[in-house]
Every structure is written in structure tokens, then in C-alpha cells.
Enzyme design. Structure first.
Site, PDB file in Angstrom:
ATOM      1  N   HIS A   1       0.869  -1.183   0.000  1.00 54.35           N
ATOM      2  CA  HIS A   1       0.000   0.000   0.000  1.00 54.35           C
ATOM      3  C   HIS A   1       0.908   1.236   0.000  1.00 54.35           C
ATOM      4  O   HIS A   1       1.980   1.208   0.630  1.00 54.35           O
ATOM      5  CB  HIS A   1      -0.850   0.077   1.284  1.00 54.35           C
ATOM      6  CG  HIS A   1      -2.096  -0.733   1.266  1.00 54.35           C
ATOM      7  ND1 HIS A   1      -2.555  -1.414   2.382  1.00 54.35           N
ATOM      8  CD2 HIS A   1      -3.011  -0.959   0.293  1.00 54.35           C
ATOM      9  CE1 HIS A   1      -3.687  -2.024   2.094  1.00 54.35           C
ATOM     10  NE2 HIS A   1      -3.989  -1.767   0.833  1.00 54.35           N
TER      11      HIS A   1
ATOM     12  N   CYS B   1      -2.286   2.674   9.158  1.00 49.40           N
ATOM     13  CA  CYS B   1      -3.305   1.685   8.759  1.00 49.40           C
ATOM     14  C   CYS B   1      -4.505   1.698   9.702  1.00 49.40           C
ATOM     15  O   CYS B   1      -5.628   1.420   9.296  1.00 49.40           O
ATOM     16  CB  CYS B   1      -2.721   0.283   8.757  1.00 49.40           C
ATOM     17  SG  CYS B   1      -1.361   0.057   7.644  1.00 49.40           S
TER      18      CYS B   1
HETATM   19  C1  LIG Z   1      -1.767   1.308   5.351  1.00 47.00           C
HETATM   20  N1  LIG Z   1      -2.786   0.477   5.420  1.00 47.00           N
HETATM   21  C2  LIG Z   1      -4.078   0.976   5.678  1.00 47.00           C
HETATM   22  C3  LIG Z   1      -2.442  -0.745   5.357  1.00 47.00           C
HETATM   23  N2  LIG Z   1      -1.346  -1.033   4.960  1.00 47.00           N
HETATM   24  N3  LIG Z   1      -3.312  -1.581   5.813  1.00 47.00           N
HETATM   25  C4  LIG Z   1      -2.961  -2.767   6.400  1.00 47.00           C
HETATM   26  C5  LIG Z   1      -3.708  -3.863   5.746  1.00 47.00           C
HETATM   27  C6  LIG Z   1      -3.293  -5.173   6.259  1.00 47.00           C
HETATM   28  C7  LIG Z   1      -4.092  -6.302   5.684  1.00 47.00           C
HETATM   29  N4  LIG Z   1      -3.658  -7.531   6.270  1.00 47.00           N
HETATM   30  C8  LIG Z   1      -3.968  -6.370   4.187  1.00 47.00           C
HETATM   31  O1  LIG Z   1      -3.038  -6.991   3.706  1.00 47.00           O
HETATM   32  O2  LIG Z   1      -4.817  -5.819   3.486  1.00 47.00           O
END
Ligand SMILES: CN(C)C(=N)NCCC[C@H](N)C(=O)O
Length: 269
Positions: free
Chosen positions: A168, A262
Site C-alpha cells: 500500500h 493503517c
Molecule cells: C496502510 N494500510 C491501511 C495498510 N497497509 N493496511 C494494512 C492492511 C493489512 C491487511 N492484512 C492487508 O493486507 O490488506
């Protein structure tokens, strides 16, 4: 150096009541390693309390059973000028989070657009002053950038992520103020690095050690920068630039691939 000014923010968070790692959709997640929900809750509670101590308003969304990643509220939507672009998740494991977050906003009178293309909220769409920096490569589709531009009415700058650990945009780049960012250059392709160098020639660049502990998954109010406590060099360099870095321990949540940013969705009215 003139003192930095903090502006009170409005955040949405989700307590990790159902936190676990029972599937793997990023390289940080290993379902074979047991997680501790109690530790995740205690760490998250510290972050929540810190935001309140800093004078920010924090709303909460009800965590839903069967959605262990719902704690990562930043993925739930993107808000700007009272508008909400709903999230549409790439992986079926998280698909139900999109409508859950959209319902939260609708119930409170926000104008919500259901997304046509995959976008994982502020995980990939970061508001920096008048523009939106938009990640793609692993989660959010390039077509979602045009959708965001049209709905949010801002310039949207596409950036391509190339390292699966930084899947991300908000794992590789943090917004410090309306004109400043910090980022880890190797997380981006060459064209995107060139764009970032042109737009932010004085950006703070994070090294591999600080990126690996999710130092860039940070939340700034313009003066205080809340970031994982293991990102020690980054904290030092933020201090040199007049910010007040505040380290927090979110290592249990990092086992799902998330940290400070996140867990924090900004509500922009
Ligand atoms: C920066 N943000 C919002 C994130 N990186 N979110 C974490 C998401 C973790 C989840 N296990 C996934 O892999 O989607």
C-alpha cells in the site's frame, strides 16, 4: 526554524476485537504463527489514547466478527470535503469491509460513492494539501485513480509500487504536512521516483531499516508525527526538521502488515 503547528484532526478507528492472522494476502502475514488478540488490543488502546491526548477526535466503528483486518480503518474509505469514496477490496477476505465502512458513513449523513474499481482507501490514496497521491501496483487499480479524480475533484498523481512488502502507498510514504512527505525510494518504480523528486525535492527519505519496521506508516497532525517506535533514525530526522516524533508499539498488528496509519482513517469534512 519556525515552530510546527498541530491542527486537531478527526479520525475513525476500529478496535481489533477480532484480530488474528488466519489468511495471508501480504508478505507480513503468516497464519502459521499464532497472534495474541489481547496484545493487539492493548497496543491499539495506547494509540487511541495517544490521539485523544493530542487533542484529536476519534470516532469508532463496530468491529465485525470474521473480518480480522477491519482494524485497518485507513483502508475503509477516502474522505475529502465531506465526500466519501467507498473502498473496494482486491481480496475476497476483506470484501465485506467496504460496505461496512460505507454504511457507517451513510448512517451519519456523509455523501458516499460506491467504488467501481478496486481501491483500498487511504492505504493507497493519500491527501497532501491540494493533491492526492495514488498508489497502484499491488492493490488499488489504476482505473480507480481516474474515479478518485472525478469524485474528489483534485489532482491525482499515480505512483507505482514495486516491492510486495510495501503493498500500500501508506507503507512506503507518509504525509507530514500539506507540502511535505517522507518516503522510501526503492518501494517505487523509476518513473514514480522521478515524480516524487520533482514534487517534493526536500522530502525526508527513509532507509531500508526504518521502512522495514513500518516507520513510514505514520500519522502527522502537522507537528506531532506518530510512528512505530522502532523507526529510530526516522524519528531523529523528523526532530531535526522541527516535528515531534512519538513512537508507539504496534508490533502485534504488524504481523498482519499494518501499523499506525493503517489503523487511522482521517475524516475530512
Ligand atoms: C496502510 N494500510 C491501511 C495498510 N497497509 N493496511 C494494512 C492492511 C493489512 C491487511 N492484512 C492487508 O493486507 O490488506
Amino acid at each position: 526554524m519556525s515552530p510546527r503547528t498541530a491542527t486537531p484532526r478527526h479520525y475513525l478507528m476500529c478496535r481489533p476485537v477480532h484480530f488474528t492472522v488466519d489468511y495471508s494476502i501480504n508478505p507480513w502475514m503468516d497464519p502459521a504463527k499464532p497472534t495474541d488478540t489481547g496484545t493487539a488490543l492493548a497496543q491499539w488502546d495506547q494509540l487511541h489514547a495517544l490521539f485523544q491526548r493530542l487533542g484529536h477526535t476519534v470516532e469508532l466503528i463496530e468491529p465485525l466478527p470474521g473480518l480480522p483486518d477491519m482494524v485497518f480503518a485507513a483502508n475503509g474509505a477516502t474522505t475529502l470535503d465531506g465526500r466519501v469514496l467507498g473502498a473496494r477490496f482486491r481480496h475476497p477476505e476483506r470484501a465485506a469491509e467496504g460496505p461496512a465502512y460505507a454504511d457507517w458513513f451513510r448512517a451519519r449523513g456523509w455523501r458516499v460513492k460506491d467504488a467501481e474499481h478496486v481501491n483500498e482507501g487511504e492505504g493507497d490514496l493519500l491527501v497532501v494539501g491540494e493533491r492526492v497521491l495514488a498508489g497502484t501496483g499491488f492493490r488499488t487499480e489504476a482505473a480507480a485513480h481516474a474515479e478518485a479524480r472525478e469524485f474528489l475533484g483534485r489532482e491525482v498523481v499515480p505512483l507505482r509500487l514495486v516491492d510486495p512488502r510495501y503493498y500500500h502507498l501508506d507503507t512506503a510514504l507518509a504525509v507530514l504536512s500539506d507540502t511535505e512527505v517522507m518516503y522510501h525510494p526503492p518501494a517505487f518504480d523509476a518513473a514514480s521516483r522521478a515524480v516524487l523528486e520533482r514534487l517534493y525535492p526536500d522530502a525526508l527519505l527513509a532507509d531500508a531499516d526504518d521502512a522495514r519496521v513500518f516507520g513510514l506508516n505514520a500519522v502527522s497532525d502537522g507537528a506531532n508525527v506518530v510512528l512505530p517506535e522502532a523507526a529510530v533514525r526516522l524519528a531523529e530526522r523528523l526532530r531535526e526538521r522541527g516535528f515531534t516524533p512519538i513512537g508507539v508499539d504496534l508490533t502485534e498488528l504488524l504481523r498482519a502488515g499494518g501499523a499506525v496509519k493503517c489503523c487511522t482513517l482521517e475524516l475530512r469534512h
